[in-house]
Motif scaffolding. Structure first.
Motif, short mmCIF file in Angstrom:
data_model
loop_
_atom_site.label_atom_id
_atom_site.label_comp_id
_atom_site.label_asym_id
_atom_site.label_seq_id
_atom_site.Cartn_x
_atom_site.Cartn_y
_atom_site.Cartn_z
N ILE A 13 0.84 -1.20 0.00
CA ILE A 13 0.00 0.00 0.00
C ILE A 13 0.88 1.25 0.00
CG2 ILE A 13 -1.62 1.35 1.39
CD1 ILE A 13 -2.88 -1.34 2.25
N ILE A 14 1.93 1.25 0.82
CA ILE A 14 2.86 2.39 0.87
C ILE A 14 3.53 2.57 -0.49
CG2 ILE A 14 5.02 3.22 1.88
CD1 ILE A 14 4.14 1.78 4.50
N MET A 15 3.98 1.48 -1.08
CA MET A 15 4.64 1.56 -2.38
C MET A 15 3.68 2.10 -3.45
SD MET A 15 6.87 -1.97 -2.10
CE MET A 15 6.76 -2.28 -3.83
N ASP A 16 2.44 1.65 -3.43
CA ASP A 16 1.44 2.16 -4.38
C ASP A 16 1.15 3.63 -4.15
OD1 ASP A 16 1.23 -0.36 -5.52
OD2 ASP A 16 -0.64 -0.87 -4.47
N PHE A 17 1.02 4.02 -2.89
CA PHE A 17 0.72 5.40 -2.54
C PHE A 17 1.79 6.36 -3.06
CE2 PHE A 17 0.73 9.06 0.36
CZ PHE A 17 -0.59 9.44 0.31
N TYR A 18 3.05 5.98 -2.88
CA TYR A 18 4.17 6.81 -3.31
C TYR A 18 4.66 6.47 -4.72
CZ TYR A 18 4.39 8.38 1.49
OH TYR A 18 4.07 8.92 2.72
N GLN A 19 3.97 5.55 -5.38
CA GLN A 19 4.30 5.12 -6.74
C GLN A 19 5.76 4.68 -6.84
OE1 GLN A 19 3.05 8.43 -9.18
NE2 GLN A 19 0.91 7.90 -8.94
N LEU A 20 6.13 3.75 -5.95
CA LEU A 20 7.50 3.23 -5.90
C LEU A 20 7.52 1.75 -6.23
CD1 LEU A 20 8.65 4.81 -2.51
CD2 LEU A 20 9.29 5.58 -4.80
N SER A 21 8.53 1.34 -6.96
CA SER A 21 8.77 -0.09 -7.14
C SER A 21 9.54 -0.58 -5.91
CB SER A 21 9.61 -0.32 -8.40
OG SER A 21 10.90 0.25 -8.22
N ALA A 22 9.69 -1.88 -5.79
CA ALA A 22 10.45 -2.43 -4.67
C ALA A 22 11.89 -1.93 -4.71
CB ALA A 22 10.41 -3.95 -4.71
N LEU A 40 8.33 -8.73 1.14
CA LEU A 40 7.11 -8.83 0.33
C LEU A 40 6.69 -10.28 0.10
CD1 LEU A 40 7.76 -6.01 -2.29
CD2 LEU A 40 6.18 -5.96 -0.35
N SER A 41 7.64 -11.18 0.06
CA SER A 41 7.31 -12.59 -0.15
C SER A 41 6.90 -13.29 1.15
CB SER A 41 8.50 -13.33 -0.76
OG SER A 41 9.55 -13.45 0.20
N GLY A 42 7.13 -12.63 2.29
CA GLY A 42 6.80 -13.23 3.58
C GLY A 42 7.91 -14.09 4.14
N ARG A 43 9.05 -14.12 3.47
CA ARG A 43 10.17 -14.94 3.93
C ARG A 43 10.76 -14.41 5.24
NH1 ARG A 43 16.05 -15.55 1.05
NH2 ARG A 43 16.98 -16.73 2.74
N ASN A 44 10.91 -13.08 5.34
CA ASN A 44 11.51 -12.46 6.52
C ASN A 44 10.52 -11.56 7.24
OD1 ASN A 44 13.88 -13.66 5.71
ND2 ASN A 44 14.91 -11.77 5.15
N LYS A 45 10.75 -11.40 8.52
CA LYS A 45 10.00 -10.42 9.32
C LYS A 45 10.74 -9.09 9.26
CE LYS A 45 8.17 -13.78 12.56
NZ LYS A 45 8.06 -14.18 13.96
#
Length: 130
Positions: A13-22, A40-45
């Motif tokens: 959501i933050i990335m979409d809001f600021y129009q940022l790629s990973a 993003l993949s859920g691998r790490n906390k």
């Protein structure tokens, strides 16, 4: 305890809001690109350092919203001082709140509304006062 899958959704959501790629997000907060990918993949906390970098770089992000979805993104603004209605994000749906205070009911003894509370399915809520 942070739910890793839900944290990843809020990070998106933050990335979409600021129009940022990973990759751009990683550069902006000065972390390795693989760190964003693993989150993003859920691998790490998320680490405390990562969370603090997000909060420092994006002041509109609330800590409790980022960690557990409680609160608002972007941060709540006072309705009385806003020229344009704010846009709030909840459950990835865009909600526009119109400035309509004070509201009076049509009754013999007109009453003024003190506050309006909106409850969301995720357990969070938004409180509006006049």
């Amino acid at each position: 305890m942070v739910n890793v899958e839900e944290f990843a959704k809020r990070l998106n959501i933050i990335m979409d809001f600021y129009q940022l790629s990973a990759a751009l997000l990683a550069d902006k907060i000065d972390v390795q690109r693989s760190s964003i990918s693993h989150l993003l993949s859920g691998r790490n906390k998320p680490s405390l350092e990562f969370v603090l970098k997000i909060l420092k770089t994006f002041p509109e992000v609330e800590l409790y919203w980022l960690l557990n979805g409680v609160g608002n993104f972007p941060k709540k603004q006072t309705l009385g001082s806003i020229q344009n209605p704010p846009t709030l994000f909840s459950n990835e749906k865009k909600i526009t709140v119109e400035k309509t205070f004070p509201i009076k009911t049509i009754e013999e003894n007109s009453k003024e509304i003190e506050r309006i509370v909106i409850f969301f399915k995720d357990g969070s809520f938004k409180n509006y006062t006049s």
